[in-house]
Write an enzyme that holds these catalytic residues in place. Structure first.
Site, PDB file in Angstrom:
ATOM      1  N   GLY A  76       8.471   0.594  -2.189  1.00 12.84           N
ATOM      2  CA  GLY A  76       9.715  -0.139  -2.382  1.00 12.84           C
ATOM      3  C   GLY A  76       9.785  -0.628  -3.825  1.00 12.84           C
ATOM      4  N   HIS A 100      11.993 -10.190  -3.253  1.00 15.62           N
ATOM      5  CA  HIS A 100      12.082 -10.005  -4.713  1.00 15.62           C
ATOM      6  C   HIS A 100      13.449 -10.449  -5.243  1.00 15.62           C
ATOM      7  CE1 HIS A 100       8.400  -8.188  -6.121  1.00 15.62           C
ATOM      8  NE2 HIS A 100       8.416  -7.242  -5.200  1.00 15.62           N
ATOM      9  N   GLN A 104      12.372  -6.056 -10.401  1.00 18.60           N
ATOM     10  CA  GLN A 104      11.139  -5.415 -10.856  1.00 18.60           C
ATOM     11  C   GLN A 104      11.379  -4.446 -12.011  1.00 18.60           C
ATOM     12  OE1 GLN A 104       9.809  -4.248  -6.658  1.00 18.60           O
ATOM     13  NE2 GLN A 104       7.884  -4.668  -7.693  1.00 18.60           N
ATOM     14  N   CYS A 151       2.061  -4.644  -4.469  1.00 22.52           N
ATOM     15  CA  CYS A 151       3.333  -4.771  -5.191  1.00 22.52           C
ATOM     16  C   CYS A 151       3.180  -4.100  -6.548  1.00 22.52           C
ATOM     17  CB  CYS A 151       3.675  -6.257  -5.349  1.00 22.52           C
ATOM     18  SG  CYS A 151       5.249  -6.551  -6.172  1.00 22.52           S
ATOM     19  N   LEU A 152       4.159  -3.297  -6.918  1.00 23.26           N
ATOM     20  CA  LEU A 152       4.075  -2.621  -8.216  1.00 23.26           C
ATOM     21  C   LEU A 152       4.080  -3.617  -9.373  1.00 23.26           C
ATOM     22  CD1 LEU A 152       6.413   0.489  -7.733  1.00 23.26           C
ATOM     23  CD2 LEU A 152       3.911   0.371  -7.611  1.00 23.26           C
ATOM     24  N   HIS A 162       9.767  -7.676   2.145  1.00 24.54           N
ATOM     25  CA  HIS A 162       9.094  -7.803   0.850  1.00 24.54           C
ATOM     26  C   HIS A 162      10.092  -7.588  -0.298  1.00 24.54           C
ATOM     27  CE1 HIS A 162       5.470  -6.878  -1.879  1.00 24.54           C
ATOM     28  NE2 HIS A 162       6.506  -6.498  -2.601  1.00 24.54           N
ATOM     29  N   GLU A 163      10.914  -6.541  -0.161  1.00 24.03           N
ATOM     30  CA  GLU A 163      11.860  -6.233  -1.244  1.00 24.03           C
ATOM     31  C   GLU A 163      12.987  -7.255  -1.316  1.00 24.03           C
ATOM     32  OE1 GLU A 163      10.919  -4.159  -3.367  1.00 24.03           O
ATOM     33  OE2 GLU A 163       9.275  -3.444  -2.128  1.00 24.03           O
TER      34      GLU A 163
HETATM   35 ZN    ZN Z   1       6.832  -6.119  -4.659  1.00 23.20          ZN
END
Ligand code: ZN
Length: 183
Positions: A49, A151, A54, A105-106, A147-148
């Site tokens: 995701g 963000h 991000q 997480c990226l 999760h997304e």
């Molecule tokens: Zn993340």
């Protein structure tokens, strides 16, 4: 298409609340290009995701999903998730069921932690063409969507952990926490 730079933990954009995307904006070539680039960036870094903040865009949009053949451990053992674009999501938790699973997480590279979240949710949103969609999700897709969506509100998975004791670097995660001994 191009691969976008991913904001890492500490960049203020990850802690800011993103704004809704307008219907006109969704149809713009710039927004469509952003979505394409987000998919390409997510694939490049083997993410499941990727949210607007991000990639330094304060917009309420995320892309998520994996191809069936992709290995998505350690976020989950077996689940699969279709590729989706979600704009302006609104999540409703369906019941009291919660479970714990490992998240990464990226924007927080090479770290994993156990996060408890609702198992089943409903999401109202727009798709990448501005059409209204409603998704019922449970298990891994529900976790990724939560999760997304976090963000978009400046929330990171650390914030959702009941305890930080399970925080682990990837090498240590694989050595001490992974159920299988896969790489
Ligand atoms: Zn993340």
């Amino acid at each position: 298409m191009s691969i976008l730079k991913v904001a890492r933990l500490g960049h203020p954009v990850l802690r800011a609340k993103a704004r809704p995307v307008t219907p006109d904006e969704i149809k713009s070539p710039a927004f469509q290009a952003l979505v394409d680039d987000m998919f390409e960036t997510m694939a490049e870094y083997s993410g499941i995701g990727l949210a607007g903040p991000q990639v330094h865009q304060g917009l309420r949009v995320f892309v998520a999903g994996v191809r069936e053949s992709d290995t998505i451990s350690p976020m989950s053992d077996d689940a699969e998730m279709p590729l989706v674009t979600i704009v302006n999501p609104e999540i409703t938790v369906v019941d009291d069921a919660r479970d714990e699973a490992w998240e990464g997480c990226l924007s927080i590279p090479d770290i994993r932690g156990l996060v408890q979240r609702p198992v089943t949710i409903k999401v109202r949103a727009l798709d990448r063409h501005g059409r209204r969609i409603e998704i019922a999700a449970s298990g891994l897709p529900a976790r990724v969507i939560q999760h997304e969506t976090d963000h978009l509100d400046g929330v990171l998975f650390f914030d959702r952990m009941k305890s930080l004791e399970t925080l682990a670097f990837m090498d240590e995660f694989r050595r001490y926490w992974s159920k299988d001994d896969e790489a």
